[in-house]
Design an enzyme around this catalytic site. Structure first.
Site, PDB file in Angstrom:
ATOM      1  N   HIS A  57     -21.348 -45.269  13.912  1.00 51.95           N
ATOM      2  CA  HIS A  57     -22.652 -44.828  13.400  1.00 51.95           C
ATOM      3  C   HIS A  57     -23.041 -43.475  14.020  1.00 51.95           C
ATOM      4  CE1 HIS A  57     -23.087 -49.381  13.206  1.00 51.95           C
ATOM      5  NE2 HIS A  57     -23.289 -49.047  11.959  1.00 51.95           N
TER       6      HIS A  57
ATOM      7  N   ASP B  29     -15.903 -48.126   5.250  1.00 50.53           N
ATOM      8  CA  ASP B  29     -16.253 -48.949   4.080  1.00 50.53           C
ATOM      9  C   ASP B  29     -15.924 -48.132   2.830  1.00 50.53           C
ATOM     10  OD1 ASP B  29     -17.899 -51.342   5.359  1.00 50.53           O
ATOM     11  OD2 ASP B  29     -18.418 -49.514   6.418  1.00 50.53           O
TER      12      ASP B  29
ATOM     13  N   GLU C 268     -20.206 -46.174  18.145  1.00 52.04           N
ATOM     14  CA  GLU C 268     -19.716 -44.790  18.002  1.00 52.04           C
ATOM     15  C   GLU C 268     -19.483 -44.391  16.543  1.00 52.04           C
ATOM     16  OE1 GLU C 268     -19.319 -42.341  20.202  1.00 52.04           O
ATOM     17  OE2 GLU C 268     -20.056 -43.569  21.849  1.00 52.04           O
TER      18      GLU C 268
ATOM     19  N   MET D 103     -13.944 -49.317  14.623  1.00 55.05           N
ATOM     20  CA  MET D 103     -15.196 -49.846  15.192  1.00 55.05           C
ATOM     21  C   MET D 103     -16.019 -50.527  14.102  1.00 55.05           C
ATOM     22  SD  MET D 103     -16.492 -47.217  18.013  1.00 55.05           S
ATOM     23  CE  MET D 103     -15.398 -46.690  19.321  1.00 55.05           C
TER      24      MET D 103
ATOM     25  N   MET E 157     -27.044 -50.939   9.196  1.00 56.16           N
ATOM     26  CA  MET E 157     -27.607 -52.275   9.417  1.00 56.16           C
ATOM     27  C   MET E 157     -27.836 -52.498  10.909  1.00 56.16           C
ATOM     28  SD  MET E 157     -26.123 -54.726   6.484  1.00 56.16           S
ATOM     29  CE  MET E 157     -24.532 -55.080   7.185  1.00 56.16           C
ATOM     30  N   GLY E 158     -27.846 -51.420  11.677  1.00 56.62           N
ATOM     31  CA  GLY E 158     -28.118 -51.539  13.114  1.00 56.62           C
ATOM     32  C   GLY E 158     -26.906 -51.985  13.900  1.00 56.62           C
TER      33      GLY E 158
ATOM     34  N   GLN F 175     -26.926 -58.125   0.073  1.00 51.23           N
ATOM     35  CA  GLN F 175     -25.491 -57.842   0.067  1.00 51.23           C
ATOM     36  C   GLN F 175     -24.660 -58.896   0.798  1.00 51.23           C
ATOM     37  OE1 GLN F 175     -26.121 -53.986   2.120  1.00 51.23           O
ATOM     38  NE2 GLN F 175     -24.292 -54.491   3.288  1.00 51.23           N
TER      39      GLN F 175
ATOM     40  N   LEU G 233     -25.827 -50.384  16.495  1.00 54.12           N
ATOM     41  CA  LEU G 233     -25.167 -49.076  16.385  1.00 54.12           C
ATOM     42  C   LEU G 233     -24.047 -48.916  17.407  1.00 54.12           C
ATOM     43  CD1 LEU G 233     -28.275 -46.747  15.815  1.00 54.12           C
ATOM     44  CD2 LEU G 233     -26.901 -47.985  14.129  1.00 54.12           C
TER      45      LEU G 233
ATOM     46  N   GLY H 180     -19.731 -43.965   6.023  1.00 58.92           N
ATOM     47  CA  GLY H 180     -18.445 -44.005   6.715  1.00 58.92           C
ATOM     48  C   GLY H 180     -17.290 -44.338   5.778  1.00 58.92           C
TER      49      GLY H 180
HETATM   50  P1  AMP Z   1     -23.173 -50.787   8.742  1.00 63.62           P
HETATM   51  O1  AMP Z   1     -24.214 -50.721   9.797  1.00 63.62           O
HETATM   52  O2  AMP Z   1     -21.974 -51.584   9.126  1.00 63.62           O
HETATM   53  O3  AMP Z   1     -23.712 -51.120   7.378  1.00 63.62           O
HETATM   54  O4  AMP Z   1     -22.614 -49.304   8.606  1.00 63.62           O
HETATM   55  C1  AMP Z   1     -23.477 -48.231   8.371  1.00 63.62           C
HETATM   56  C2  AMP Z   1     -22.636 -47.019   8.075  1.00 63.62           C
HETATM   57  O5  AMP Z   1     -21.786 -46.748   9.193  1.00 63.62           O
HETATM   58  C3  AMP Z   1     -21.720 -47.194   6.855  1.00 63.62           C
HETATM   59  O6  AMP Z   1     -21.717 -45.992   6.104  1.00 63.62           O
HETATM   60  C4  AMP Z   1     -20.397 -47.476   7.483  1.00 63.62           C
HETATM   61  O7  AMP Z   1     -19.303 -47.109   6.677  1.00 63.62           O
HETATM   62  C5  AMP Z   1     -20.461 -46.607   8.722  1.00 63.62           C
HETATM   63  N1  AMP Z   1     -19.507 -47.065   9.737  1.00 63.62           N
HETATM   64  C6  AMP Z   1     -19.408 -48.312  10.263  1.00 63.62           C
HETATM   65  N2  AMP Z   1     -18.363 -48.372  11.125  1.00 63.62           N
HETATM   66  C7  AMP Z   1     -17.802 -47.141  11.131  1.00 63.62           C
HETATM   67  C8  AMP Z   1     -16.677 -46.563  11.816  1.00 63.62           C
HETATM   68  N3  AMP Z   1     -15.921 -47.266  12.650  1.00 63.62           N
HETATM   69  N4  AMP Z   1     -16.376 -45.266  11.588  1.00 63.62           N
HETATM   70  C9  AMP Z   1     -17.142 -44.531  10.715  1.00 63.62           C
HETATM   71  N5  AMP Z   1     -18.203 -45.018  10.044  1.00 63.62           N
HETATM   72  C10 AMP Z   1     -18.530 -46.305  10.242  1.00 63.62           C
END
Ligand code: AMP
Length: 281
Positions: free
Chosen positions: A35, A147, A33, A181, A28-29, A59, A31, A144
């Site tokens: 991501h 989640d 570490e 993060m 979801m941007g 969502q 970004l 990640g």
């Molecule tokens: P989001 O942008 O929050 O929807 O996350 C996009 C992807 O990045 C998802 O698969 C998350 O689980 C992963 N992600 C977010 N934060 C972390 C983190 N701290 N460590 C590893 N993966 C992450």
């Protein structure tokens, strides 16, 4: 690096590359570490890396942060360029004007953990992930472990529906003090940022106490009270089977501890694997 905004454009871009191994990293941007670690894993495992940035309205609940979700697109583009990804997919909208008429139903796995307080969240996640998989048709997709419930549900969807994509989990990336993060960490003021570290510290403490043979239910209750004394409002602290997300009779190699809590208005989540063989009582 290509930046494309429509599904037609990305299909066109990928058509001559279909014989290559394509990895997909949905985000979801905003970004960070976390991501970046997914992107690096994707680069190690595939020839072509596609990253998407889409804040998926489906969502978010009514009173959640869809409108205020942090957007740092220019910086995200720089990160993607620096990491050497092949294509950034940045759609404005993925849904029909009159709304989706078809949806996927998730059963018991969505009625636990985050699903309890975010009732339509995982339906929205599965819908957008399906749409993105159908457009990009990657061989692998990286998610990640931060989640974890999302990762477990997506793995199950791919398996139940025989979808031709391999789902790969990637470890949680943390700040130096242990805070997982998250794009939402930006919402925290300096005092809240200090409080936020208590989430990962609590997971570690519970794990250590379980190893020293204390009763799990009591340990969790004490931890909840300690967090509440710090004005942290807990949504849940639970130990479940990491694949089925069902309760366990005793801690086994599949046990994982999950936490969600509000620091001010910011909802943060974290999780960690448990490995000892204590009874949950
Ligand atoms: P989001 O942008 O929050 O929807 O996350 C996009 C992807 O990045 C998802 O698969 C998350 O689980 C992963 N992600 C977010 N934060 C972390 C983190 N701290 N460590 C590893 N993966 C992450």
């Amino acid at each position: 690096m290509n930046i494309v905004e429509t599904s037609q454009e990305i299909r066109q871009y990928l058509t001559p590359l279909r014989h290559e191994r394509i990895a997909f990293v949905p985000t979801m941007g905003c970004l960070h570490e976390g991501h970046i670690s997914l992107i690096r894993k994707a680069k190690r495992l595939a020839d072509i890396v596609v990253v998407s940035i889409y804040v998926n309205p489906l969502q978010f609940g009514e009173n959640e942060d869809f409108d205020t979700y942090p957007k740092t697109f220019d910086n995200d583009v720089e990160i993607c360029k620096k990491e050497g990804i092949d294509c950034l997919f940045h759609p404005h909208n993925l849904y029909p004007e009159d709304g989706m008429k078809v949806s996927l139903q998730i059963n018991d796995m969505q009625h636990v953990l985050c699903g309890k307080s975010r009732p339509n969240h995982f339906n929205g996640v599965l819908t957008v992930v399906n749409i993105l998989f159908n457009i990009i048709q990657p061989q692998i997709a990286i998610f990640g472990e931060k989640d974890w419930q999302q990762l477990a549900i997506i793995k199950r969807m791919v398996s139940d529906l025989h979808m031709p994509v391999e789902i790969i989990g990637s470890e949680i990336i943390r700040e130096d003090d242990g805070l997982a993060m998250s794009s939402r960490n930006r919402y925290l003021n300096p005092k809240q940022r200090q409080q936020a570290v208590l989430l990962s510290q609590t997971l570690t403490k519970i794990k250590n106490n379980i190893k020293s043979h204390q009763k799990t239910a009591e340990i969790i209750q004490i931890s909840k009270e300690e967090l509440e004394n710090h004005h942290i409002s807990i949504d849940y602290i639970e130990i479940l089977d990491e694949t089925t997300l069902k309760p366990l009779a005793s801690i086994n190699s599949k046990a994982r501890i999950f936490i969600a809590a509000y620091i001010g208005n910011t909802r943060l989540i974290d999780n960690s694997k448990l490995t000892s063989m204590e009874k949950i009582a």
